[in-house]
Design an enzyme around this catalytic site. Structure first.
Site, PDB file in Angstrom:
ATOM      1  N   SER A 218      -8.566  -0.130  -4.785  1.00 35.97           N
ATOM      2  CA  SER A 218      -8.820   0.203  -3.396  1.00 35.97           C
ATOM      3  C   SER A 218     -10.316   0.379  -3.182  1.00 35.97           C
ATOM      4  O   SER A 218     -11.078  -0.561  -3.380  1.00 35.97           O
ATOM      5  CB  SER A 218      -8.017   1.449  -3.001  1.00 35.97           C
ATOM      6  OG  SER A 218      -7.765   1.457  -1.614  1.00 35.97           O
TER       7      SER A 218
ATOM      8  N   LYS B  24       0.867  -1.192   0.000  1.00 36.27           N
ATOM      9  CA  LYS B  24       0.000   0.000   0.000  1.00 36.27           C
ATOM     10  C   LYS B  24       0.892   1.226   0.000  1.00 36.27           C
ATOM     11  O   LYS B  24       1.188   1.824   1.040  1.00 36.27           O
ATOM     12  CB  LYS B  24      -0.920  -0.017   1.221  1.00 36.27           C
ATOM     13  CG  LYS B  24      -2.087   0.957   1.109  1.00 36.27           C
ATOM     14  CD  LYS B  24      -3.074   0.527   0.043  1.00 36.27           C
ATOM     15  CE  LYS B  24      -4.287   1.437   0.000  1.00 36.27           C
ATOM     16  NZ  LYS B  24      -5.218   1.047  -1.076  1.00 36.27           N
TER      17      LYS B  24
END
Length: 591
Positions: free
Chosen positions: A385, A188
């Site tokens: 996401s 991430k």
């Protein structure tokens, strides 16, 4: 006295603009809507792709008065209609000199090939291909044409794909700024530039992986259209750059000539008499009615970062689209409750955003499925996401090979400016009442141990919820989802291989999938469910809102098309999202 006259002059100018400009604007809009021009006979459409494109038509009705812009959805829908229009004889495409968003290029390529299959010729012209953005995707679009032309002495530099990031860690250390962030997990990387001085091994691995996938997909598609082998084309491209003449000799393009020569050639080939600007044809021929008697499929469009709330044309001078969870979920609920609607296609082009907003939208998707309405997601350039969160429990997911998706993870935190401000003689102090966590997000200091533990638990809950949604929606074991999650971005091609995507294709392939899941045959009607405000509503909103410095800058960027001002506004908006707590947001490296 001088200031008085200056003020009076400003007031007078404002009154003139209001009393003359606004009525004139209304008259122009009314006239344009009332008298759509007819399509001239024997026309060749001229499609200019050199300006930035959105994925979907803007919901803001005042956008037409800003700088010129097309949408991918608008282009592919218009080309479908043009195939059946006897007045349209062919298509002429002007290619950009730099890169295009890869999945947008994938969608346009499919549309061009479908148009050619109707028996109408397509010529494309390039004034050079230069190494900015994903230029190989631009070449792929040109390769889909019957003939690809390039201007004499122009440069062919579609040799590969490169990206570059700025890392601020040493700058922050120098001035005492602390990026106090957490990530779930190592892939991430949206906030990595604030935390590190270089790519981490995982950041480097994931980025090179999707870059190679995007490059390989573009080369494979171009090779298929140029009737050559992918490895041979890749070898030739990587050996560049070339002049236009060298590119022609190596079979990378078909003809070398000026734009005028290419225009004359397509007119002769198509039997056309004149060119018609694509935007003019699109506006004159656009028909989104649901007339007819066939079964109906609802189309719900979603583009931009995902936030909670309702739009209501709150910012008519906005420089970019936004997904408001109230609006999008309401559109899905409306489609689910419409007895005439048999299935739903949800077009998603989003890097993510708020997890709570994403969950609100996903709840609407579940409700539609419970109402026996299959929901098929069509992914654009990004569905990552939070964009994947809202897609995860759809009946089926269709993505382009170059779509960037996945990024199943979360990050959050804050910037700490206290030490930096102390060096400037500024002290940060705060007051709070209630629990110990009340001032956790103050900018003067880092999280203390208890605050960090509480914040970490919050991040874990969001991540675990994300994992659960994906596991249930994709029929995967949670442990398997955790293996492929960790915040990693995948291309559509890679996502299909690991079970995050069902099929590769574009919007019309998603429509076909929705038809199949709903048991429909033959032609179907497409019903737009995404709300679009009228120009009158937008103008009322404009005239009723107080001016602020930010709005003034936005209006100036909208009117003047200043990319620097627009870039500043977009960056400020992105940083506001990053600073407001945990986010399921992915980076957008293709812009």
């Amino acid at each position: 006295m001088k200031q008085f006259f200056v003020t009076m002059a400003g007031v007078f100018a404002g009154l003139v603009l209001f009393l003359v400009g606004v009525p004139f604007l209304l008259v122009v809009m009314a006239a344009g809507a009332a008298r759509p021009p007819a399509t001239p006979a024997q026309s060749v459409l001229s499609l200019d792709l050199r300006d930035p494109m959105t994925d979907q038509d803007p919901q803001n009705p005042l956008s037409a008065f800003g700088r010129r812009s097309l949408s991918v959805m608008g282009v592919i829908e218009t080309l479908r209609r043009a195939e059946r229009d006897s007045h349209v004889k062919g298509l002429f495409v002007r290619l950009p000199e730099g890169g295009m968003e890869p999945a947008a290029a994938d969608e346009l390529r499919l549309a061009i090939k479908h148009f050619r299959a109707s028996g109408k010729p397509v010529y494309a012209h390039s004034q050079g291909l230069y190494p900015t953005g994903v230029v190989t995707s631009t070449y792929m679009v040109g390769a889909a044409a019957d003939e690809l032309w390039m201007q004499p002495a122009a440069s062919f530099q579609a040799t590969g794909l490169a990206t570059e990031d700025l890392f601020f860690k040493r700058l922050f250390d120098k001035y005492g700024v602390k990026a106090d962030y957490q990530q779930r997990y190592e892939y991430k990387n949206a906030v990595n530039p604030y935390l590190y001085t270089d790519y981490t091994p995982q950041h480097r691995e994931a980025t090179l992986s999707w870059m190679n996938s995007v490059f390989s997909a573009a080369v494979a598609s171009a090779a298929s259209d140029r009737k050559t082998e992918p490895h041979a084309l890749r070898r030739t491209l990587e050996a560049g750059p070339y002049s236009a003449e060298e590119a022609r000799a190596k079979g990378l393009i078909d003809r070398v000539g000026q734009v005028k020569e290419a225009e004359q050639a397509i007119l002769k080939k198509a039997g056309g008499e004149q060119f018609l600007a694509f935007e003019d044809y699109m506006r004159s021929r656009r028909d989104r009615s649901t007339a007819g008697s066939g079964p109906m499929i609802a189309v719900v469009e979603a583009e931009g970062p995902i936030i909670t709330g309702h739009d209501g044309v709150a910012n008519p001078f906005s420089t970019g689209p936004t997904i408001y969870s109230d609006d999008l979920s309401e559109a899905i609920y409306d489609a689910a409750e419409d007895d005439d609607v048999k299935a739903i296609v949800l077009r998603v082009n989003s890097p993510g955003g708020s997890d709570t907003a994403s969950e609100q939208i996903l709840a609407a998707v579940r409700a539609a499925k419970a109402a026996k309405k299959p929901v098929v997601v069509s992914m654009g350039t990004y569905a990552a996401s939070g964009g994947y969160w809202i897609s995860s429990e759809a009946s089926a997911i269709v993505a382009q090979p170059s779509t960037l998706t996945g990024s199943i993870g979360v990050f959050g935190g804050k910037f700490v400016f206290g030490p930096a401000l102390e060096k400037l003689g500024v002290d940060v102090h705060g007051l709070d009442v209630g629990g110990d966590y009340a001032d956790a997000f103050g900018i003067g200091r880092t999280f203390d141990q208890s605050e960090e533990a509480a914040f970490s638990a919050w991040m874990d809950r969001i991540y675990d919820s994300f994992i659960t949604r994906v596991a249930e929606g994709r029929n995967l074991k949670p442990d398997r989802v955790r293996e492929i999650a960790k915040g990693r971005v995948w291309t559509g091609l890679q996502a299909r291989e690991i079970g995050l995507v069902d099929e590769l294709g574009g919007f019309y392939q998603a429509v076909d999938k929705a038809k199949a899941l709903a048991g429909l045959t033959g032609d179907v009607r497409l019903k737009r469910m995404t709300p679009h405000a009228s120009p009158i509503q937008a103008l009322e909103q404009v005239l009723g809102v107080s001016a602020t410095s930010a709005r003034t800058l936005a209006a100036a960027a909208w009117i003047l098309g200043d990319p620097r001002a627009q870039s500043i506004i977009d960056e400020v908006a992105a940083e506001r999202m990053r600073a407001s707590g945990a986010k399921v947001l992915a980076p957008t490296p293709l812009h």
